[in-house]
Scaffold this motif. Structure first.
Motif, PDB file in Angstrom:
ATOM      1  N   ARG A 103       4.857  14.300   5.433  1.00  0.00           N
ATOM      2  CA  ARG A 103       5.377  13.051   4.851  1.00  0.00           C
ATOM      3  C   ARG A 103       4.848  11.839   5.594  1.00  0.00           C
ATOM      4  NH1 ARG A 103       9.294  13.414   1.062  1.00  0.00           N
ATOM      5  NH2 ARG A 103       8.434  11.355   0.657  1.00  0.00           N
ATOM      6  N   LEU A 104       4.555  12.036   6.870  1.00  0.00           N
ATOM      7  CA  LEU A 104       4.092  10.904   7.692  1.00  0.00           C
ATOM      8  C   LEU A 104       2.620  10.591   7.427  1.00  0.00           C
ATOM      9  CD1 LEU A 104       5.324   9.026   9.789  1.00  0.00           C
ATOM     10  CD2 LEU A 104       4.701  10.649  11.564  1.00  0.00           C
ATOM     11  N   ALA A 105       1.881  11.583   6.962  1.00  0.00           N
ATOM     12  CA  ALA A 105       0.426  11.427   6.786  1.00  0.00           C
ATOM     13  C   ALA A 105       0.070  10.212   5.928  1.00  0.00           C
ATOM     14  CB  ALA A 105      -0.172  12.712   6.221  1.00  0.00           C
ATOM     15  N   PRO A 106       0.692  10.017   4.757  1.00  0.00           N
ATOM     16  CA  PRO A 106       0.318   8.846   3.948  1.00  0.00           C
ATOM     17  C   PRO A 106       0.620   7.533   4.648  1.00  0.00           C
ATOM     18  CG  PRO A 106       1.971  10.196   2.784  1.00  0.00           C
ATOM     19  CD  PRO A 106       1.676  10.857   4.068  1.00  0.00           C
ATOM     20  N   VAL A 107       1.655   7.509   5.452  1.00  0.00           N
ATOM     21  CA  VAL A 107       2.021   6.288   6.181  1.00  0.00           C
ATOM     22  C   VAL A 107       0.928   5.948   7.178  1.00  0.00           C
ATOM     23  CG1 VAL A 107       3.734   5.209   7.695  1.00  0.00           C
ATOM     24  CG2 VAL A 107       4.473   6.774   5.889  1.00  0.00           C
ATOM     25  N   LEU A 108       0.479   6.953   7.903  1.00  0.00           N
ATOM     26  CA  LEU A 108      -0.583   6.734   8.893  1.00  0.00           C
ATOM     27  C   LEU A 108      -1.880   6.317   8.195  1.00  0.00           C
ATOM     28  CD1 LEU A 108       0.172   9.749  11.286  1.00  0.00           C
ATOM     29  CD2 LEU A 108       0.742   7.345  11.630  1.00  0.00           C
ATOM     30  N   ALA A 109      -2.119   6.922   7.016  1.00  0.00           N
ATOM     31  CA  ALA A 109      -3.320   6.543   6.248  1.00  0.00           C
ATOM     32  C   ALA A 109      -3.233   5.081   5.839  1.00  0.00           C
ATOM     33  CB  ALA A 109      -3.454   7.442   5.015  1.00  0.00           C
ATOM     34  N   ALA A 110      -2.052   4.656   5.388  1.00  0.00           N
ATOM     35  CA  ALA A 110      -1.862   3.257   4.982  1.00  0.00           C
ATOM     36  C   ALA A 110      -2.067   2.313   6.151  1.00  0.00           C
ATOM     37  CB  ALA A 110      -0.459   3.085   4.389  1.00  0.00           C
ATOM     38  N   ARG A 166       0.840  -1.211   0.000  1.00  0.00           N
ATOM     39  CA  ARG A 166       0.000   0.000   0.000  1.00  0.00           C
ATOM     40  C   ARG A 166       0.870   1.254   0.000  1.00  0.00           C
ATOM     41  NH1 ARG A 166      -3.397   2.539  -2.010  1.00  0.00           N
ATOM     42  NH2 ARG A 166      -4.902   3.816  -0.842  1.00  0.00           N
ATOM     43  N   LEU A 167       1.987   1.224   0.777  1.00  0.00           N
ATOM     44  CA  LEU A 167       2.886   2.382   0.842  1.00  0.00           C
ATOM     45  C   LEU A 167       3.485   2.663  -0.546  1.00  0.00           C
ATOM     46  CD1 LEU A 167       4.833   1.825   4.219  1.00  0.00           C
ATOM     47  CD2 LEU A 167       3.220   3.653   3.704  1.00  0.00           C
ATOM     48  N   ALA A 168       3.834   1.584  -1.247  1.00  0.00           N
ATOM     49  CA  ALA A 168       4.418   1.744  -2.581  1.00  0.00           C
ATOM     50  C   ALA A 168       3.404   2.370  -3.543  1.00  0.00           C
ATOM     51  CB  ALA A 168       4.884   0.395  -3.109  1.00  0.00           C
ATOM     52  N   GLN A 169       2.135   2.036  -3.366  1.00  0.00           N
ATOM     53  CA  GLN A 169       1.102   2.619  -4.237  1.00  0.00           C
ATOM     54  C   GLN A 169       0.900   4.095  -3.936  1.00  0.00           C
ATOM     55  OE1 GLN A 169      -2.336   0.193  -3.367  1.00  0.00           O
ATOM     56  NE2 GLN A 169      -1.505  -1.583  -4.443  1.00  0.00           N
ATOM     57  N   LEU A 170       0.975   4.418  -2.633  1.00  0.00           N
ATOM     58  CA  LEU A 170       0.688   5.804  -2.222  1.00  0.00           C
ATOM     59  C   LEU A 170       1.816   6.754  -2.611  1.00  0.00           C
ATOM     60  CD1 LEU A 170      -0.834   5.283   1.361  1.00  0.00           C
ATOM     61  CD2 LEU A 170      -1.996   6.205  -0.641  1.00  0.00           C
ATOM     62  N   ASP A 171       3.047   6.303  -2.403  1.00  0.00           N
ATOM     63  CA  ASP A 171       4.190   7.212  -2.641  1.00  0.00           C
ATOM     64  C   ASP A 171       5.384   6.354  -3.034  1.00  0.00           C
ATOM     65  OD1 ASP A 171       5.738   9.923  -0.670  1.00  0.00           O
ATOM     66  OD2 ASP A 171       6.231   9.062  -2.629  1.00  0.00           O
ATOM     67  N   ASP A 172       5.701   6.315  -4.359  1.00  0.00           N
ATOM     68  CA  ASP A 172       6.797   5.448  -4.795  1.00  0.00           C
ATOM     69  C   ASP A 172       8.184   6.043  -4.478  1.00  0.00           C
ATOM     70  OD1 ASP A 172       6.549   6.288  -8.347  1.00  0.00           O
ATOM     71  OD2 ASP A 172       6.856   7.497  -6.544  1.00  0.00           O
ATOM     72  N   ARG A 173       8.205   7.268  -3.959  1.00  0.00           N
ATOM     73  CA  ARG A 173       9.506   7.848  -3.571  1.00  0.00           C
ATOM     74  C   ARG A 173       9.863   7.519  -2.126  1.00  0.00           C
ATOM     75  NH1 ARG A 173       8.106  13.856  -4.459  1.00  0.00           N
ATOM     76  NH2 ARG A 173       6.268  12.969  -3.458  1.00  0.00           N
ATOM     77  N   LEU A 174       8.897   6.918  -1.433  1.00  0.00           N
ATOM     78  CA  LEU A 174       9.124   6.622  -0.007  1.00  0.00           C
ATOM     79  C   LEU A 174      10.212   5.550   0.137  1.00  0.00           C
ATOM     80  CD1 LEU A 174       7.685   7.600   2.603  1.00  0.00           C
ATOM     81  CD2 LEU A 174       6.415   5.467   2.571  1.00  0.00           C
ATOM     82  N   GLU A 175      11.177   5.834   0.954  1.00  0.00           N
ATOM     83  CA  GLU A 175      12.250   4.856   1.187  1.00  0.00           C
ATOM     84  C   GLU A 175      12.022   4.172   2.519  1.00  0.00           C
ATOM     85  OE1 GLU A 175      15.554   7.791  -0.813  1.00  0.00           O
ATOM     86  OE2 GLU A 175      16.201   6.431   0.794  1.00  0.00           O
ATOM     87  N   TYR A 176      11.971   2.880   2.493  1.00  0.00           N
ATOM     88  CA  TYR A 176      11.792   2.157   3.750  1.00  0.00           C
ATOM     89  C   TYR A 176      12.521   0.830   3.694  1.00  0.00           C
ATOM     90  CZ  TYR A 176       8.150  -0.264   1.119  1.00  0.00           C
ATOM     91  OH  TYR A 176       7.465  -0.966   0.174  1.00  0.00           O
ATOM     92  N   GLU A 177      12.762   0.333   4.895  1.00  0.00           N
ATOM     93  CA  GLU A 177      13.454  -0.956   5.011  1.00  0.00           C
ATOM     94  C   GLU A 177      12.778  -1.745   6.120  1.00  0.00           C
ATOM     95  OE1 GLU A 177      17.728  -0.557   5.480  1.00  0.00           O
ATOM     96  OE2 GLU A 177      17.771  -2.449   6.580  1.00  0.00           O
ATOM     97  N   ARG A 178      12.417  -2.987   5.807  1.00  0.00           N
ATOM     98  CA  ARG A 178      11.721  -3.809   6.793  1.00  0.00           C
ATOM     99  C   ARG A 178      12.711  -4.736   7.490  1.00  0.00           C
ATOM    100  NH1 ARG A 178       6.866  -8.203   5.979  1.00  0.00           N
ATOM    101  NH2 ARG A 178       6.858  -8.857   8.169  1.00  0.00           N
ATOM    102  N   ASN A 179      12.571  -4.797   8.803  1.00  0.00           N
ATOM    103  CA  ASN A 179      13.403  -5.704   9.602  1.00  0.00           C
ATOM    104  C   ASN A 179      12.474  -6.420  10.568  1.00  0.00           C
ATOM    105  OD1 ASN A 179      15.339  -7.037  11.014  1.00  0.00           O
ATOM    106  ND2 ASN A 179      16.300  -5.206  11.880  1.00  0.00           N
ATOM    107  N   ASP A 180      11.951  -7.565  10.096  1.00  0.00           N
ATOM    108  CA  ASP A 180      11.001  -8.339  10.893  1.00  0.00           C
ATOM    109  C   ASP A 180       9.746  -7.494  11.122  1.00  0.00           C
ATOM    110  OD1 ASP A 180      11.092 -10.257  14.023  1.00  0.00           O
ATOM    111  OD2 ASP A 180      10.152 -10.628  12.083  1.00  0.00           O
ATOM    112  N   ASN A 181       9.434  -7.111  12.351  1.00  0.00           N
ATOM    113  CA  ASN A 181       8.239  -6.290  12.596  1.00  0.00           C
ATOM    114  C   ASN A 181       8.556  -4.810  12.724  1.00  0.00           C
ATOM    115  OD1 ASN A 181       9.518  -6.535  15.086  1.00  0.00           O
ATOM    116  ND2 ASN A 181       7.614  -6.259  16.213  1.00  0.00           N
ATOM    117  N   LEU A 182       9.774  -4.457  12.331  1.00  0.00           N
ATOM    118  CA  LEU A 182      10.178  -3.046  12.380  1.00  0.00           C
ATOM    119  C   LEU A 182      10.266  -2.506  10.956  1.00  0.00           C
ATOM    120  CD1 LEU A 182      13.047  -3.168  15.025  1.00  0.00           C
ATOM    121  CD2 LEU A 182      10.696  -2.449  15.393  1.00  0.00           C
ATOM    122  N   LEU A 183       9.768  -1.309  10.815  1.00  0.00           N
ATOM    123  CA  LEU A 183       9.839  -0.658   9.511  1.00  0.00           C
ATOM    124  C   LEU A 183      10.620   0.648   9.670  1.00  0.00           C
ATOM    125  CD1 LEU A 183       8.632  -1.330   6.703  1.00  0.00           C
ATOM    126  CD2 LEU A 183       6.851   0.349   7.175  1.00  0.00           C
TER     127      LEU A 183
END
Lengths: 342, 239
Positions: free
Chosen positions: A281-288, A251-268
């Motif tokens: 910038r945080l608003a779309p993340v919270l929406a997702a 969902r994050l990739a659909q909302l904002d493809d410029r968002l950089e993130y890295e997943r580590n188990d249950n941590l993002l």
């Protein structure tokens, strides 16, 4: 001593240099300014010159070049009236092994010019505060590193000093002990100036108002914590999540493809460039999160931010190469300004 | 120099001297050895001068070795803790080293005189009296001042060198060569071995009083100069 405006400097060094046996440069033209009332963190890797700097500040060692001023006066080996206003905690402190904490603190109180009554009152409360009451009558000989550090803290506070100089105060302490030290530093900072050294960057971030970075004896940054953080070009937040995290990432990739993130188990770990309001910038993340039903357990800033700022400074200093010699020769105040001058 | 800080440094050091096994052993052995001349005096077989000379010559040399070990360890034995636990506090280097000097000099003087003076008195009282009061006083004082000089020399070495074993070795070499050194300087009459050799006429009052006084004054002055040197050197050192 004033650096400018109403800022009072408790500690000031000018081109402070220490060279051992004509071979090893431990401190290299250090220009340090510690503001009154600040919690000043001196950061650097091992052998950066932190302990040597403290010994020079206290008159325990003689500078090869440069000056040290404390409370506006020159520091020397015999400037006991200045050390009277200082509480020093050395790294891996060593005390007379045949004494007990009570005897040693009584001795420190006496050489600090305190009356016996005052010394006894203070040592009792200090031993309790550092959790050494059960060992108060045991010989220091059998103490662990953590106990030595706690005794050193008590000894540094017995004369109720204006300036605390603590060298690696969390060394040898367990996590609970470390947390107690940070709480203690925050409480002690009211009405005091604290200068502490550490190679643990998270310690600096937790308590310090100002920071200086030493590398190979040379000061490569000195300023406020805010200035230090500004040198990192992006924010990093760490979200602890519970739920369909894969779905969230899609969902994050659909909302904002410029968002950089890295997943580590249950941590993002999500990275946001500086210069844009974090809330926006945080608003779309919270929406997702709402849309995918993923629960947000906690949200924190990443510790790597401070480490990144530190490493970036070290790399920049190294990359300057010969240019450092030009800036050192032309700039009498040193390559970078301190917080007071800023 | 602040009196309260100096005393705060002096008291624990004196206390540690009283707990030192070496100091206690020296006191006990010196005290026990003093019984021999006193018993010899009561046997009334030898004159007081011979008894006192014999005992002093035997007692002083081992005492000198004890003094060397005590003084050479003064600064170097604490070098691992002195910066963290003492000199980083509100004391000057001068106060610290003066307290050390005072503590060792008081200890050495006390043990030497507290045994020697009563022994000399008892020997003079009960043996065939061929000594003078001035002679006994100046002889005992000369040897005492020489021990005090040795104490300050040891502490000065300890301040310069910072290694106990090397300081002890150098001091022992110096002591063994002392008569040659004084001879080289043209003042062999001041050398401790000369004082020991010429004890008999000195005790009997046959030596010039001024010669004995010169020994006392010279070594007293040298002790003060060495003490000053130790203070100055220590103030320059990195700790």
């Amino acid at each position: 001593m004033e650096a400018g405006g109403d800022t009072v400097l408790v500690v000031e060094t000018k081109n402070l240099t220490k060279i051992y046996a004509g071979k090893y440069i431990a401190v290299n033209a250090l220009n340090l300014q510690v503001r009154e009332g600040s919690i000043f963190g001196l950061v650097g890797p091992n052998a950066a010159g932190k302990t040597t700097t403290f010994k020079l500040l206290l008159g325990l060692q003689k500078p090869t070049a440069g000056q040290v001023r404390m409370f506006g006066e020159p520091m020397t080996a015999n400037a006991a009236h200045l050390r009277e206003r200082v509480g020093f905690l050395p790294t891996n402190p060593r005390f007379p092994k045949d004494l007990t904490p009570i005897k040693y603190l009584s001795f420190v109180g006496a050489i600090s010019g305190l009356s016996r009554e005052t010394t006894m009152l203070r040592l009792a409360s200090l031993l309790r505060a550092v959790d050494l009451l059960p060992a108060a009558s045991q010989k220091i000989e059998g103490f662990s590193t953590g106990m030595m550090t706690r005794l050193g803290i008590a000894a540094s506070l017995i004369n109720d000093p204006e300036l605390l100089i603590w060298d690696e105060p969390t060394l040898g302490l367990d996590p609970a002990g470390r947390r107690q030290i940070f709480d203690l530093i925050r409480k002690l900072s009211a009405g005091r100036t604290i200068l502490l050294s550490t190679h643990v960057l998270t310690d600096v971030e937790r308590v310090c108002t100002d920071v200086a970075i030493l590398n190979q004896g040379r000061l490569i940054f000195s300023g406020s914590m805010a200035e230090m953080r500004q040198s990192v070009p992006h924010h990093t937040l760490v979200l602890e999540l519970d739920g369909d995290i894969d779905g969230l990432c899609e969902r994050l990739a659909q909302l904002d493809d410029r968002l950089e993130y890295e997943r580590n188990d249950n941590l993002l770990h999500i990275t946001f460039p500086r210069g844009q309001p974090l809330a926006a910038r945080l608003a779309p993340v919270l929406a997702a999160l709402r849309e995918t039903g993923v629960e947000l357990v906690s949200i924190n800033t990443a510790t790597e931010r401070m480490e990144e700022a530190f490493l970036r400074r070290v790399e920049e200093d190294s990359a300057q190469g010969l240019a450092r010699a030009v800036s050192a020769a032309s700039d009498e105040e040193g390559p970078l300004s301190g917080p007071a001058a800023a | 120099m602040r009196r309260d800080r100096f005393l705060a440094l002096l008291r624990p050091d004196l206390a540690s001297m009283t707990r030192s096994w070496l100091v206690r052993l020296w006191l006990v052995l010196l005290g026990l050895s003093a019984a021999i001349p006193v018993l010899a005096a009561t046997a009334d077989e030898e004159p007081a001068s011979e008894i006192l000379r014999g005992w002093l010559q035997v007692a002083v040399m081992p005492s000198a070795i004890v003094v060397i070990v005590l003084s050479a360890a003064t600064v170097s034995s604490e070098s691992s803790v002195v910066a963290d636990s003492i000199l980083s506090k509100a004391v000057t280097r001068y106060e610290y080293i003066l307290a050390k000097l005072a503590s060792r000099v008081i200890t050495v003087s006390f043990i030497y005189f507290v045994v020697t003076v009563p022994t000399a008195y008892l020997v003079a009282r009960y043996a065939e009296r061929d000594v003078t009061v001035t002679g006994v006083v100046l002889t005992v004082l000369s040897l005492g001042v020489i021990l005090v000089f040795l104490t300050t020399l040891g502490i000065t070495f300890s301040s310069f060198i910072g290694n106990t074993l090397i300081s002890i070795a150098l001091l022992l070499v110096l002591v063994s060569m002392q008569s040659a050194i004084f001879q080289l300087l043209g003042v062999d009459y001041l050398s401790p071995s000369n004082v020991l050799d010429d004890m008999l006429p000195a005790l009997k009052g046959e030596s010039q009083t001024w010669e004995l006084l010169q020994v006392v004054l010279t070594f007293g002055l040298l002790s003060i100069v060495l003490g000053g040197a130790a203070m100055w050197v220590f103030a320059q050192k990195d700790v």
